[in-house]
Write an enzyme that holds these catalytic residues in place. Structure first.
Site, PDB file in Angstrom:
ATOM      1  N   GLN A  49       0.611 -12.300   9.615  1.00 24.60           N
ATOM      2  CA  GLN A  49       1.171 -11.073   9.048  1.00 24.60           C
ATOM      3  C   GLN A  49       0.463  -9.806   9.501  1.00 24.60           C
ATOM      4  O   GLN A  49       1.099  -8.763   9.688  1.00 24.60           O
ATOM      5  CB  GLN A  49       1.140 -11.173   7.516  1.00 24.60           C
ATOM      6  N   GLN A  56       0.832  -1.197   0.000  1.00 25.49           N
ATOM      7  CA  GLN A  56       0.000   0.000   0.000  1.00 25.49           C
ATOM      8  C   GLN A  56       0.874   1.258   0.000  1.00 25.49           C
ATOM      9  O   GLN A  56       1.886   1.316   0.684  1.00 25.49           O
ATOM     10  CB  GLN A  56      -0.900  -0.015   1.243  1.00 25.49           C
ATOM     11  N   ARG A  97      -9.275  -8.757   3.185  1.00 27.48           N
ATOM     12  CA  ARG A  97      -8.251  -8.153   4.039  1.00 27.48           C
ATOM     13  C   ARG A  97      -8.461  -6.647   4.164  1.00 27.48           C
ATOM     14  O   ARG A  97      -8.410  -6.090   5.266  1.00 27.48           O
ATOM     15  CB  ARG A  97      -6.869  -8.443   3.435  1.00 27.48           C
ATOM     16  N   SER A 140       4.102  -6.532   2.771  1.00 26.71           N
ATOM     17  CA  SER A 140       2.760  -6.456   3.361  1.00 26.71           C
ATOM     18  C   SER A 140       1.718  -6.991   2.376  1.00 26.71           C
ATOM     19  O   SER A 140       1.715  -8.176   2.045  1.00 26.71           O
ATOM     20  CB  SER A 140       2.467  -5.012   3.792  1.00 26.71           C
ATOM     21  N   LEU A 141       0.842  -6.129   1.859  1.00 26.75           N
ATOM     22  CA  LEU A 141      -0.133  -6.526   0.836  1.00 26.75           C
ATOM     23  C   LEU A 141       0.544  -7.274  -0.312  1.00 26.75           C
ATOM     24  O   LEU A 141      -0.007  -8.233  -0.866  1.00 26.75           O
ATOM     25  CB  LEU A 141      -0.839  -5.279   0.302  1.00 26.75           C
ATOM     26  N   HIS A 194      -0.178  -3.799  11.061  1.00 29.17           N
ATOM     27  CA  HIS A 194       0.898  -4.643  11.605  1.00 29.17           C
ATOM     28  C   HIS A 194       1.165  -4.359  13.084  1.00 29.17           C
ATOM     29  O   HIS A 194       2.313  -4.264  13.519  1.00 29.17           O
ATOM     30  CB  HIS A 194       2.171  -4.495  10.768  1.00 29.17           C
TER      31      HIS A 194
END
Length: 292
Positions: free
Chosen positions: A245, A10, A113, A88-89, A196
């Site tokens: 995650q 992102q 998500r 991440s993503l 996170h």
């Protein structure tokens, strides 16, 4: 000499992303059109013509970056990774591109998500901040010493650049202490919540159910996952790491170091922007960097 493909997260979105791909490749157009049907709204219109504010909405940003990244990989004539990783993503993009998840299942999980994270953000005001010019150990020590609020290291992006995440009060308090400890800068980020961090626990629980219900297959190459920076090919390991995650830090520095140690000499960024190439350059010297 091994080639690592890396997938952004992102923040890499931009107006017009994917448009050239849509206009020049019939197979890419078919996948974009399929995505509109799966999502139930015209995401391509927002990607190609939307405003910056529209693109910043989590339910748009995450699937948009995923689509741009995955479709680039799927329509590339020379996509041949020895290893993959995503920030991440981007880990979802990496898994689909490496064949561990189908395009449809991957997109559905990313949409789930984004929705789950947005709901978690609304439960409690929270934020993130980038800490520049301070070592990891000092940041970890100061965050762990704040016990009356939630604040944790969230992204180990490269040496000297760590993002912290937590309650607004916790992050603000940590920023002051980190600047006093020698941080060059402590910048509050324009994000919707504490990604996170433990504040994403409601989202983790919701996503876990969807991940367990999705069909995973062994990837065509090792996937270096965010939570432990280690290569995985076992489906059960991949699934559990993906669930963890959301509330665990993204160990990007460690992932690139491990990929380099395992023989990666070329890093190819697959998706919008060049953010990850910049980070890799600061983590490992001498690597060949490029984009699809």
């Amino acid at each position: 000499m091994k080639k690592a493909y890396i997938f952004p997260g992102q923040g890499s979105q931009f107006k017009g992303m994917g448009l050239e791909l849509y206009q020049t490749s019939d197979s890419a157009k078919a996948l974009f059109d399929q995505a509109n049907e799966i999502l139930g709204f015209d995401i391509t219109k927002i990607m190609f013509e939307g405003t910056d504010d529209e693109l910043k909405q989590t339910n748009v940003t995450q699937p948009a970056i995923f689509l741009h990244s995955v479709i680039l990989a799927k329509t590339s004539s020379n996509f041949s990774p020895d290893m993959v990783a995503g920030h991440s993503l981007g880990e979802f993009s990496a898994l689909v591109s490496a064949g561990a998840l189908s395009f449809e299942d991957g997109l559905k999980l990313v949409a789930k998500r984004a929705d789950a994270m947005q709901k978690a953000c609304e439960i409690r005001p929270s934020t993130m901040a980038a800490i520049l010019g301070l070592d990891d150990a000092t940041i970890e020590h100061i965050c762990s010493g704040i016990t009356d609020e939630i604040v944790v290291p969230a992204n180990y992006n490269c040496p000297g650049q760590v993002v912290i995440s937590g309650s607004i009060e916790g992050v603000e308090k940590a920023c002051e202490l980190l600047k006093s400890a020698g941080a060059k800068r402590a910048l509050l980020l324009q994000v919707g919540g504490a990604f996170h961090s433990p504040l994403m626990e409601p989202a983790r629980e919701e996503l876990a159910e969807a991940i367990h219900a999705s069909r995973f297959q062994s990837p065509l190459c090792p996937v270096y996952q965010n939570v432990n920076a280690l290569p995985a090919t076992d489906v059960s390991v991949i699934r559990e790491n993906l669930i963890a995650q959301l509330t665990a830090p993204v160990r990007w520095t460690q992932s690139v170091e491990k990929m380099t140690a395992d023989g990666a000499t070329t890093f190819v960024e697959c998706g919008p922007g060049k953010v990850l190439q910049g980070l890799v350059k600061k983590i490992t010297s001498g690597a060949e960097l490029s984009s699809i």
